[in-house]
Design a protein around this motif. Structure first.
Motif, PDB file in Angstrom:
ATOM      1  N   ARG A 184      46.220  38.682  64.271  1.00 37.08           N
ATOM      2  CA  ARG A 184      45.555  38.351  65.522  1.00 37.08           C
ATOM      3  C   ARG A 184      46.111  37.064  66.143  1.00 37.08           C
ATOM      4  NH1 ARG A 184      41.736  41.183  67.074  1.00 37.08           N
ATOM      5  NH2 ARG A 184      41.219  41.885  64.957  1.00 37.08           N
ATOM      6  N   GLU A 185      46.494  36.127  65.277  1.00 35.58           N
ATOM      7  CA  GLU A 185      46.975  34.837  65.767  1.00 35.58           C
ATOM      8  C   GLU A 185      48.339  34.915  66.448  1.00 35.58           C
ATOM      9  OE1 GLU A 185      43.945  34.013  62.643  1.00 35.58           O
ATOM     10  OE2 GLU A 185      45.610  35.424  62.875  1.00 35.58           O
ATOM     11  N   ASN A 186      49.117  35.963  66.180  1.00 38.15           N
ATOM     12  CA  ASN A 186      50.431  36.063  66.832  1.00 38.15           C
ATOM     13  C   ASN A 186      50.572  37.343  67.654  1.00 38.15           C
ATOM     14  OD1 ASN A 186      50.978  38.189  65.062  1.00 38.15           O
ATOM     15  ND2 ASN A 186      52.442  37.047  63.822  1.00 38.15           N
ATOM     16  N   GLU A 187      49.507  38.095  67.781  1.00 39.40           N
ATOM     17  CA  GLU A 187      49.576  39.386  68.465  1.00 39.40           C
ATOM     18  C   GLU A 187      50.151  39.243  69.873  1.00 39.40           C
ATOM     19  OE1 GLU A 187      46.606  43.263  68.830  1.00 39.40           O
ATOM     20  OE2 GLU A 187      45.762  41.243  68.698  1.00 39.40           O
ATOM     21  N   HIS A 188      49.813  38.165  70.550  1.00 33.86           N
ATOM     22  CA  HIS A 188      50.286  37.942  71.925  1.00 33.86           C
ATOM     23  C   HIS A 188      51.750  37.511  71.979  1.00 33.86           C
ATOM     24  CE1 HIS A 188      49.166  34.038  70.333  1.00 33.86           C
ATOM     25  NE2 HIS A 188      49.810  33.436  71.321  1.00 33.86           N
ATOM     26  N   GLU A 189      52.353  37.234  70.812  1.00 33.77           N
ATOM     27  CA  GLU A 189      53.731  36.748  70.773  1.00 33.77           C
ATOM     28  C   GLU A 189      54.718  37.742  70.164  1.00 33.77           C
ATOM     29  OE1 GLU A 189      52.853  31.955  70.281  1.00 33.77           O
ATOM     30  OE2 GLU A 189      53.237  33.158  68.479  1.00 33.77           O
ATOM     31  N   LEU A 190      54.226  38.884  69.719  1.00 29.52           N
ATOM     32  CA  LEU A 190      55.100  39.819  69.015  1.00 29.52           C
ATOM     33  C   LEU A 190      56.265  40.293  69.880  1.00 29.52           C
ATOM     34  CD1 LEU A 190      52.524  42.009  67.037  1.00 29.52           C
ATOM     35  CD2 LEU A 190      53.846  40.036  66.235  1.00 29.52           C
ATOM     36  N   ARG A 191      56.008  40.548  71.144  1.00 28.93           N
ATOM     37  CA  ARG A 191      57.098  40.995  72.020  1.00 28.93           C
ATOM     38  C   ARG A 191      58.115  39.879  72.245  1.00 28.93           C
ATOM     39  NH1 ARG A 191      54.383  45.080  76.535  1.00 28.93           N
ATOM     40  NH2 ARG A 191      53.020  46.189  75.067  1.00 28.93           N
ATOM     41  N   ASP A 192      57.641  38.630  72.288  1.00 31.02           N
ATOM     42  CA  ASP A 192      58.556  37.499  72.434  1.00 31.02           C
ATOM     43  C   ASP A 192      59.426  37.344  71.186  1.00 31.02           C
ATOM     44  OD1 ASP A 192      57.527  36.856  74.960  1.00 31.02           O
ATOM     45  OD2 ASP A 192      55.986  35.562  74.103  1.00 31.02           O
ATOM     46  N   ILE A 193      58.821  37.532  70.022  1.00 30.84           N
ATOM     47  CA  ILE A 193      59.595  37.467  68.776  1.00 30.84           C
ATOM     48  C   ILE A 193      60.649  38.575  68.762  1.00 30.84           C
ATOM     49  CG2 ILE A 193      59.455  37.775  66.264  1.00 30.84           C
ATOM     50  CD1 ILE A 193      56.688  36.417  66.400  1.00 30.84           C
ATOM     51  N   LEU A 194      60.255  39.763  69.180  1.00 30.37           N
ATOM     52  CA  LEU A 194      61.199  40.881  69.243  1.00 30.37           C
ATOM     53  C   LEU A 194      62.337  40.567  70.213  1.00 30.37           C
ATOM     54  CD1 LEU A 194      62.077  43.790  68.633  1.00 30.37           C
ATOM     55  CD2 LEU A 194      60.514  44.547  70.440  1.00 30.37           C
ATOM     56  N   ALA A 195      62.018  40.046  71.386  1.00 31.63           N
ATOM     57  CA  ALA A 195      63.050  39.715  72.375  1.00 31.63           C
ATOM     58  C   ALA A 195      64.000  38.643  71.834  1.00 31.63           C
ATOM     59  CB  ALA A 195      62.393  39.248  73.674  1.00 31.63           C
ATOM     60  N   PHE A 196      63.433  37.656  71.125  1.00 34.58           N
ATOM     61  CA  PHE A 196      64.235  36.597  70.501  1.00 34.58           C
ATOM     62  C   PHE A 196      65.221  37.205  69.503  1.00 34.58           C
ATOM     63  CE2 PHE A 196      64.708  33.737  66.838  1.00 34.58           C
ATOM     64  CZ  PHE A 196      65.138  32.553  67.433  1.00 34.58           C
ATOM     65  N   ALA A 197      64.725  38.138  68.674  1.00 35.10           N
ATOM     66  CA  ALA A 197      65.576  38.775  67.668  1.00 35.10           C
ATOM     67  C   ALA A 197      66.669  39.614  68.325  1.00 35.10           C
ATOM     68  CB  ALA A 197      64.722  39.635  66.740  1.00 35.10           C
ATOM     69  N   LEU A 198      66.311  40.407  69.321  1.00 33.90           N
ATOM     70  CA  LEU A 198      67.284  41.278  69.965  1.00 33.90           C
ATOM     71  C   LEU A 198      68.357  40.475  70.705  1.00 33.90           C
ATOM     72  CD1 LEU A 198      64.945  44.088  71.366  1.00 33.90           C
ATOM     73  CD2 LEU A 198      66.480  44.213  69.382  1.00 33.90           C
ATOM     74  N   GLU A 199      67.958  39.371  71.318  1.00 30.65           N
ATOM     75  CA  GLU A 199      68.920  38.530  72.032  1.00 30.65           C
ATOM     76  C   GLU A 199      69.982  37.981  71.074  1.00 30.65           C
ATOM     77  OE1 GLU A 199      68.994  34.387  74.682  1.00 30.65           O
ATOM     78  OE2 GLU A 199      67.088  35.356  74.182  1.00 30.65           O
ATOM     79  N   ARG A 200      69.573  37.706  69.846  1.00 31.27           N
ATOM     80  CA  ARG A 200      70.490  37.156  68.839  1.00 31.27           C
ATOM     81  C   ARG A 200      71.035  38.230  67.910  1.00 31.27           C
ATOM     82  NH1 ARG A 200      67.156  33.963  70.858  1.00 31.27           N
ATOM     83  NH2 ARG A 200      67.546  31.716  71.101  1.00 31.27           N
ATOM     84  N   ARG A 201      70.676  39.465  68.186  1.00 30.65           N
ATOM     85  CA  ARG A 201      71.114  40.616  67.402  1.00 30.65           C
ATOM     86  C   ARG A 201      70.735  40.457  65.925  1.00 30.65           C
ATOM     87  NH1 ARG A 201      73.629  44.153  70.186  1.00 30.65           N
ATOM     88  NH2 ARG A 201      74.428  45.237  68.338  1.00 30.65           N
ATOM     89  N   LEU A 202      69.484  40.076  65.714  1.00 30.64           N
ATOM     90  CA  LEU A 202      68.947  39.900  64.371  1.00 30.64           C
ATOM     91  C   LEU A 202      67.976  41.039  64.056  1.00 30.64           C
ATOM     92  CD1 LEU A 202      68.072  36.077  64.451  1.00 30.64           C
ATOM     93  CD2 LEU A 202      70.129  37.162  63.513  1.00 30.64           C
ATOM     94  N   PRO A 203      68.181  41.765  62.979  1.00 28.60           N
ATOM     95  CA  PRO A 203      67.167  42.738  62.559  1.00 28.60           C
ATOM     96  C   PRO A 203      65.846  42.013  62.297  1.00 28.60           C
ATOM     97  CG  PRO A 203      69.229  43.063  61.365  1.00 28.60           C
ATOM     98  CD  PRO A 203      69.354  41.759  62.088  1.00 28.60           C
ATOM     99  N   VAL A 204      64.743  42.704  62.553  1.00 29.96           N
ATOM    100  CA  VAL A 204      63.428  42.107  62.320  1.00 29.96           C
ATOM    101  C   VAL A 204      62.512  43.166  61.733  1.00 29.96           C
ATOM    102  CG1 VAL A 204      62.693  42.536  64.700  1.00 29.96           C
ATOM    103  CG2 VAL A 204      61.502  40.817  63.348  1.00 29.96           C
TER     104      VAL A 204
END
Length: 338
Positions: A184-204
């Motif tokens: 619940r504490e990061n639910e609003h940030e999950l898409r940002d984390i995904l975008a961060f990973a994809l921008e750097r081509r990091l599997p998550v």
């Protein structure tokens, strides 16, 4: 390929089957950590947030040295375990991290070594980490702002050192991955984390909560992964479900060639003989997927059952006996006779 095993009356089948199903050897270098994430299970030991609140609840003491770790690794890898993960606590907070990780005993195409870290100490240790035979560094990124970092990790620090640790890892390792516990504490940030990973081509990897007695008080923080799954389906049609092997099933998405895993409870888990009568099976969402070697010289096949832990300290000087004893322990667990 695994080396020929010593000639004994030991049946190596269960251990070899476990390894063939991608079973892990998780090696805890320390139970201590520089963060206090509320959900921590500490590989079955007392987690830092709990010991911080309850000073009489202490994790197991350090009973083995760097040479012991290296020798046990050699024997268990030779016995068939090929996927090694170094954990903690925070492994880089351990004084044994450098002497163990710079002496990894066996290098072979089918043997892999992964360091799991919160990232805070990667920059400080970057120079010697670059000399190791680690195949991969997996960094926990359960937060994407100072506020969520402080709420989840129970720290006064900001998130900048974590993000810098990710960059430090990328500078010296070809394979860097992220893992994120959905809550619940990061639910609003999950898409940002995904975008961060994809921008750097990091599997998550997005993971649903593993329940333990230590995190029961915050169970309301656990949320499912449905929202991030729905979002991933807007980004790609490349999706498959993998239920092969040990542990929980996972959904695998590929976005522009980057693999995104989602570990979901509803996909089931791998249970074996001992699990059939297990008194805590209803709480278990993982099944049997890892053997855990701890800093006190114990090996246990289950996160929730430290009564199934085997003390290998008396066997540290007898290589063939050690690997055979572990094989018998795994066989007894899988046959339900442990």
């Amino acid at each position: 390929m695994p080396v020929p095993l010593p000639t004994t009356d030991t049946d190596w089948t269960a251990l070899r089957n476990f390894a063939a199903l991608r079973g892990q050897l998780r090696v805890s270098l320390t139970p201590h950590c520089n963060l206090k994430c509320w959900f921590c299970h500490n590989e079955g030991d007392v987690p830092p947030p709990f010991s911080h609140l309850h000073r009489d609840a202490k994790p197991r003491p350090m009973e083995i040295g760097a040479g012991d770790y290296v020798n046990v690794l050699r024997e268990l890898i030779n016995a068939g375990l090929r996927r090694v993960y170094f954990t903690g606590g925070e492994p880089l907070a351990s004084k044994l991290a450098r002497p163990v990780l710079t002496r990894l005993p066996i290098r072979a195409p089918d043997v892999s070594y992964t360091l799991i870290t919160n990232g805070l100490l990667v920059r400080a240790h970057q120079e010697w980490l670059a000399t190791t035979a680690l195949d991969k560094v997996k960094i926990s990124l359960h937060y994407f702002s100072d506020n969520s970092f402080r709420a989840i990790a129970q720290t006064r620090s900001g998130i900048a050192p974590v993000l810098d640790g990710i960059e430090a890892a990328r500078e010296v390792f070809q394979r860097v991955e992220l893992n994120t516990l959905v809550q619940r504490e990061n639910e609003h940030e999950l898409r940002d984390i995904l975008a961060f990973a994809l921008e750097r081509r990091l599997p998550v990897q997005f993971i649903e909560l593993v329940d333990t007695e230590f995190n029961a008080g915050r169970k309301s923080s656990a949320v499912g992964a449905r929202d991030i799954i729905d979002h991933l389906r807007t980004l790609t049609g490349d999706e498959e479900v993998e239920v092969f092997g040990v542990g929980q099933g996972r959904r695998i998405f590929r976005v522009d060639g980057i693999e995104i895993d989602v570990i979901q409870r509803q996909l089931g888990r791998h249970h074996v003989g001992q699990c059939g009568t297990c008194p805590v099976r209803s709480k278990c969402v993982e099944g049997f997927w890892a053997l855990r070697l701890d800093q006190a010289g114990g090996v246990q096949p289950c996160l929730l059952r430290d009564d199934l832990r085997m003390d290998i300290r008396p066997l540290l000087g007898t290589a063939e006996q050690l690997s055979a004893a572990v094989a018998r322990h795994v066989a007894a667990f899988t046959e339900g006779t442990l």
